[in-house]
Design an enzyme around this catalytic site. Structure first.
Site, short mmCIF file in Angstrom:
data_model
loop_
_atom_site.label_atom_id
_atom_site.label_comp_id
_atom_site.label_asym_id
_atom_site.label_seq_id
_atom_site.Cartn_x
_atom_site.Cartn_y
_atom_site.Cartn_z
N ASP A 1 69.93 57.40 32.11
CA ASP A 1 68.78 57.09 31.27
C ASP A 1 68.44 58.34 30.47
O ASP A 1 68.00 59.35 31.03
CB ASP A 1 67.59 56.66 32.12
CG ASP A 1 66.35 56.37 31.28
OD1 ASP A 1 66.45 55.53 30.36
OD2 ASP A 1 65.30 56.99 31.52
N GLU B 1 72.74 53.47 27.78
CA GLU B 1 72.13 52.53 26.84
C GLU B 1 72.65 52.79 25.43
O GLU B 1 72.91 53.93 25.05
CB GLU B 1 70.61 52.68 26.85
CG GLU B 1 69.92 52.02 28.02
CD GLU B 1 68.42 52.12 27.92
OE1 GLU B 1 67.75 51.07 27.88
OE2 GLU B 1 67.91 53.25 27.86
N ASP C 1 61.91 56.74 35.45
CA ASP C 1 63.20 57.12 34.88
C ASP C 1 64.34 56.83 35.84
O ASP C 1 65.41 56.34 35.44
CB ASP C 1 63.18 58.60 34.51
CG ASP C 1 62.17 58.90 33.42
OD1 ASP C 1 61.91 58.01 32.60
OD2 ASP C 1 61.62 60.03 33.39
#
Length: 383
Positions: free
Chosen positions: A192, A276, A356
């Site tokens: 992340d 991502e 997170d």
């Protein structure tokens, strides 16, 4: 696969003058070719072919008094400049017709001698070589001293000589690299990316954000102020410009070094990496633009991508709209609205989450679900 290997060059004053001449000739050929095609289009004439354009702006131009000095540099440099123009036009036409994916591409534009970056390219036809003494031999330039930080894995197919805004010279070799699969490992990780921490891994590790630009803001501000106090076009202005460019170059070098080391470590430790697919261009339009650019997420993900392909690892990109932060990694329940200032939260199932770390675990689970070898197996990691 093809990779680029960059090395620092240290040309002599005479070689610097020869390189400057080559930069100028390549820029002139590019601009002449662009102008010829624009004039043909304005006159309603057919699109000039690559061969006809080369005949007009290189072969015939050398015979005229106005462009006779084009013969002072290697012909390969001029041909490669024209090849760059042809590639730019092909990409533009492919973007117009929809054949090229991604954002739309603008038509090529004229190159300026005031650009911060100047570059020329030599292919094998130019017969560049590396001498027995470790110098780079370039046609009509000479033997240039190179700082070899590592060995080339194979014979280079081309070399691009680049001069950056700080006045530094680099040689960028294009080489064919064979795949070097690392030993198989069972470890997998989800990442992340953020601003408070550069990266939070699904195993709970947090990588601090170095903030290279923020740490040197005072030095950059002083260099910018010194430049603004000089007269435009004066020698002091040129010196101040180089000083400012060197300060920015140190920031870029430190950021690149950090991304290389971190990406290599993650690829070596894990068989699969899940990230991502962030829209960095959109985030750069917000009030966090400076911090987003300072983080360098795109460069880091690109490094992960090519290193995974080289070392036999798997890189998975999940949808940027996946609710990784608000999804409970233990039970899969989706929480309601959650402001950004909420960094930890508790799920009704009893699980407490660091926002997170929870997002990284959900990213890993989503990446496992997209992989073919995850079908029928356990996707979500243990709580």
């Amino acid at each position: 696969m093809q990779l680029r290997y960059n090395f620092r060059l240290y040309p002599t004053p005479g070689q610097c003058a020869a390189l400057a001449r080559a930069f100028g000739c390549a820029r002139t050929v590019f601009n002449d070719g662009l102008r010829a095609r624009q004039q043909a289009h304005a006159a309603g004439l057919p699109h000039l072919s690559d061969g006809e354009l080369s005949q007009r702006v290189i072969t015939e131009a050398k015979k005229t008094p106005e462009r006779a000095w084009l013969g002072e540099v290697s012909a390969v440099v001029l041909q490669q400049a024209l090849a760059d123009l042809n590639t730019a036009y092909r990409n533009f036409f492919a973007s117009l017709s929809g054949k090229r994916k991604g954002p739309s591409i603008a038509p090529p534009r004229f190159r300026s001698r005031k650009d911060n970056r100047q570059a020329i390219r030599f292919t094998r036809n130019a017969r560049f070589s590396i001498t027995a003494g470790g110098k780079l031999r370039l046609p009509k330039i000479g033997d240039v001293t190179v700082t070899w930080s590592r060995r080339l894995p194979s014979e280079p197919s081309s070399v691009t000589v680049v001069k950056d805004a700080a006045g530094r010279y680099f040689a960028s070799f294009v080489v064919d690299v064979a795949a070097e699969p690392l030993p198989q490992t069972a470890a997998e990780v989800g990442i992340d990316l953020g601003l408070t921490h550069f990266a939070v891994l699904s195993d709970g590790r947090k990588i601090d954000n170095p903030r290279f630009l923020r740490r040197t803001e005072r030095r950059l501000r002083k260099a910018q102020q010194a430049l603004s106090r000089t007269a435009k076009g004066s020698n002091n202005s040129k010196k101040a410009t180089v000083t400012l460019a060197c300060a920015h170059a140190r920031v870029a070098d430190a950021r690149r070094d950090f991304a290389h080391k971190l990406s290599t470590r993650i690829i070596r430790e894990n068989q699969a990496v899940v990230v991502e697919d962030l829209c960095v261009k959109g985030l750069a339009r917000t009030r966090l633009a400076t911090s987003v650019h300072d983080a360098g997420w795109s460069a880091f993900v690109n490094m992960l991508e090519y290193k995974a392909a080289r070392y036999g690892r798997t890189l998975v990109k999940i949808d940027r709209w996946f609710p990784s932060s608000k999804l409970c990694s233990a039970c899969g329940a989706l929480a309601g609205s959650m402001p950004l200032n909420v960094r930890s939260w508790a799920c009704p199932c009893g699980a407490s989450h660091d926002r997170d770390v929870n997002a990284a675990q959900n990213i890993l689970a989503a990446g496992r679900a997209e992989r073919l070898n995850a079908c029928g197996g356990t996707v979500r990691p243990a709580a």
